[in-house]
Design a protein around this motif. Structure first.
Motif, mmCIF file in Angstrom:
data_model
loop_
_atom_site.group_PDB
_atom_site.id
_atom_site.type_symbol
_atom_site.label_atom_id
_atom_site.label_comp_id
_atom_site.label_asym_id
_atom_site.label_seq_id
_atom_site.Cartn_x
_atom_site.Cartn_y
_atom_site.Cartn_z
ATOM 1 N N ARG A 1 0.703 4.267 -2.765
ATOM 2 C CA ARG A 1 0.422 5.648 -2.362
ATOM 3 C C ARG A 1 1.524 6.591 -2.848
ATOM 4 N N ARG B 1 -15.752 7.915 -11.023
ATOM 5 C CA ARG B 1 -16.117 6.596 -10.516
ATOM 6 C C ARG B 1 -17.519 6.261 -10.991
ATOM 7 N N ALA C 1 0.818 -1.214 0.000
ATOM 8 C CA ALA C 1 0.000 0.000 0.000
ATOM 9 C C ALA C 1 0.853 1.265 0.000
ATOM 10 N N VAL D 1 -7.906 1.728 -3.033
ATOM 11 C CA VAL D 1 -8.928 2.721 -2.677
ATOM 12 C C VAL D 1 -8.376 3.724 -1.675
ATOM 13 N N ASP D 2 -7.640 3.229 -0.666
ATOM 14 C CA ASP D 2 -7.047 4.136 0.320
ATOM 15 C C ASP D 2 -6.071 5.101 -0.338
ATOM 16 N N ASP E 1 -8.007 7.787 -2.226
ATOM 17 C CA ASP E 1 -8.541 8.820 -1.347
ATOM 18 C C ASP E 1 -7.467 9.850 -0.996
ATOM 19 N N LEU F 1 -10.196 -0.678 -8.360
ATOM 20 C CA LEU F 1 -10.754 0.010 -7.203
ATOM 21 C C LEU F 1 -11.525 -0.923 -6.276
ATOM 22 N N SER F 2 -11.480 -2.213 -6.549
ATOM 23 C CA SER F 2 -12.034 -3.184 -5.607
ATOM 24 C C SER F 2 -10.992 -3.604 -4.568
ATOM 25 N N ARG F 3 -9.760 -3.140 -4.728
ATOM 26 C CA ARG F 3 -8.684 -3.499 -3.807
ATOM 27 C C ARG F 3 -8.573 -2.428 -2.719
ATOM 28 N N PRO F 4 -8.726 -2.800 -1.456
ATOM 29 C CA PRO F 4 -8.750 -1.790 -0.383
ATOM 30 C C PRO F 4 -7.525 -0.882 -0.360
ATOM 31 N N HIS F 5 -6.317 -1.442 -0.573
ATOM 32 C CA HIS F 5 -5.125 -0.590 -0.498
ATOM 33 C C HIS F 5 -5.067 0.401 -1.656
#
Length: 349
Positions: free
Chosen positions: A186, A285, A182, A219-220, A223, A213-217
């Motif tokens: 980032r 999105r 992650a 999506v974070d 953001d 964008l289905s992967r949590p890291h």
């Protein structure tokens, strides 16, 4: 024949220096070198080596980064006689004799980001594999350091040091697809925006199309990217007002009708002229249509009250700041020709 033996009869003047050291077997045949001679030169301990199927390095040492890139592109480029043989670079025009072009192939992923100048991307020589983007229907397989990435829609390549490279948003998406750390994701996304390589919306669009964008890291990281992009766009808006001599607005305010409903937030507002600026930092999105409808409803409501709304995207602020300043100045000057706007309450946001 040795690796110093000139290849004839076709001269190599039109090739860049790296390409003179990396040739396909088809090019070697065109220069009069038979398959048997190629095999002899590429034998273990010989003066040449086969770096990829059908692509030869004309010296015995390890390839340079430039040689490696050209070898990958020669392997992946569309061949004039079909996909059964490695591609041959198209001979460049007379005014660009040093820059080869490759059909339907470009560098993408981390290697492309390195070529674009990303400090958070690894050096080329440290990469065990390099992503090469080709059309979906190409009959190619990944081999050696060449990792084939297929796409239904090839982007327009950018030339970086004479090498066709995927645009930053596409290269980011191809890189992120294989990264599970992650922090690395980032850093790459943040540098793309902070370094001025592209706007957040373009990155999110590519990540969405790649279904990442289905992967949590991811999506974070997105953001954080959007927050970073918003901050940069606001700084550019402040600079536009200051550097282009616009009157000072009130910044980051909410408008309300007296005793009535909330009208929405604005990035800048000139109360005397009833002119507002709103930054469009939407991310493309799945809810884009709904969010755009919300933007449109707010703008229509404000304009019915006599308030002129200037809609500015971060990309326009980056690429055409003077033009956007002219749009705002024109709206301010035209305020005297309009009917007075309805009275609204201005509150800090």
């Amino acid at each position: 024949m040795t690796h110093n033996t000139p290849l004839s009869p076709r001269p190599l003047r039109h090739l860049c220096e790296a390409q003179r050291r990396v040739l396909t077997t088809a090019q070697l045949r065109a220069h009069g070198v038979s398959a048997a001679e190629v095999n002899e030169q590429c034998r273990p301990g010989g003066p040449w080596q086969q770096i990829l199927p059908g692509v030869c390095l004309l010296h015995p040492g390890p390839p340079t980064s430039e040689e490696r890139l050209h070898a990958l592109l020669m392997y992946a480029a569309r061949s004039p006689i079909g996909d059964t043989a490695p591609g041959v670079p198209v001979q460049p025009s007379a005014d660009e004799p040093h820059r080869p072009t490759y059909a339907d192939a470009m560098i993408t992923g981390l290697a492309a980001l390195t070529l674009h100048g990303f400090s958070s991307a690894p050096p080329l020589l440290s990469l065990d594999r390099i992503d090469v983007l080709v059309p979906r229907l190409r009959r190619l397989r990944s081999t050696g350091c060449a990792h084939i990435v297929r796409t239904a829609s090839m982007p327009a390549p950018e030339q970086v040091t004479g090498v066709p490279v995927a645009p930053v948003p596409r290269a980011l998406a191809d890189a992120v697809a294989d990264i599970v750390d992650a922090n690395v994701v980032r850093r790459l996304l943040t540098e793309a925006v902070r370094g001025g390589h592209c706007e957040p919306a373009a990155v999110v669009r590519e990540l969405t199309q790649a279904r990442l964008l289905s992967r949590p890291h991811v999506v974070d990281a997105v953001d954080s990217l959007l927050a970073e992009g918003r901050s940069i766009a606001e700084d550019r808006l402040y600079r536009m007002v200051r550097d282009h001599g616009l009157p000072d607005p009130v910044w980051n305010v909410d408008l309300r009708l007296p005793g009535g409903p909330h009208l929405g937030g604005l990035d800048a507002y000139w109360p005397e002229q009833a002119v507002a600026v709103e930054l469009d930092t939407r991310a493309p999105r799945t809810d884009e249509d709904a969010l755009w409808s919300e933007y449109a409803r707010k703008r229509e409501h404000l304009e019915r009250l006599g308030i002129t709304v200037v809609h500015i995207t971060p990309k326009k602020l980056r690429d055409a700041m003077e033009q956007q300043a002219t749009v705002v100045r024109t709206a301010l000057m035209a305020s005297g020709d309009r009917d007075p706007a309805a009275y609204v309450v201005v509150l800090p946001r």
